[in-house]
Design an enzyme around this catalytic site. Sequence first.
Site, mmCIF file in Angstrom:
data_model
loop_
_atom_site.group_PDB
_atom_site.id
_atom_site.type_symbol
_atom_site.label_atom_id
_atom_site.label_comp_id
_atom_site.label_asym_id
_atom_site.label_seq_id
_atom_site.Cartn_x
_atom_site.Cartn_y
_atom_site.Cartn_z
ATOM 1 N N SER A 5 41.838 32.236 43.460
ATOM 2 C CA SER A 5 42.389 31.796 42.259
ATOM 3 C C SER A 5 44.053 31.837 42.501
ATOM 4 O O SER A 5 44.915 31.221 41.664
ATOM 5 C CB SER A 5 42.271 32.939 41.154
ATOM 6 N N TYR A 158 37.746 50.803 41.564
ATOM 7 C CA TYR A 158 37.844 49.605 42.658
ATOM 8 C C TYR A 158 37.338 50.021 43.946
ATOM 9 O O TYR A 158 36.525 49.464 44.516
ATOM 10 C CB TYR A 158 39.321 49.113 42.688
#
Length: 246
Positions: A5, A158
């Site tokens: 991205s 995470y």
Amino acid sequence: MTGVSRRIGIGAAIARRLAATGTSLFLHSWEPHDADQPWGADSNGAELLVEELTATGARVEHAAADFSEPTAPASILNQAVGVFGHIDILVANHARSSRQNLDQLTCEEIDLSYAVNTRASMLLVKEFARQHSGVTPGRVILMTSGQHRGPIPDELPYIASKGALHQLTISLAAHLAPRNITVNTIDPGATDTGYADDQLRREVIAHEPMGRWGEPDDAARLVSWLTGPDASWVTGQVIVSSGGGP
């Protein structure tokens, strides 16, 4: 290849490196995730990267997908096969980043992190194995973090979801070895992709034996090697590429 991205990111560096070797690429991105992060989105970054690479003569396609959706991994792989006819390499570079310590921890973030980082990666590997033709060797590259080398108490969802990929590597590799597919995982260490503030940059450099942060192309060179013929006997490995840093 997933998680492309931002043009400054590891994914973009890998895409550039593989495109230079003549590899045709199907890129995945999900810009809304970056838009919610402190570093912000690279507006139309994936589309601009596609333009950059196709201008060099590479064949590159792109699709956006939210990997928190259970059907998204299979959809991306099906699109890639629809465009190219077959797939030989899967680089699962995507990641959901979140900062929550134990006191801040929420069920919602735990579930989202596992959905994107762990579940989507597993489903991508499953679909890749199903779609792989077997005519040429297959290569799977996963991405973990540094949770096995030191504490990261402020990013629990995470690191938990990334740690799962670390532990999955050897079992996925054993399952897919008879199909001539290798599976390896990379821990790229602290990499300068535009997310760090000045204080964090100083803290990391203070512990880096080579006196610098990792660069996206450091990881890209390793991925390029692992996807090539010289790495055909390397599988089930979690490889730290961090310049000797913690």
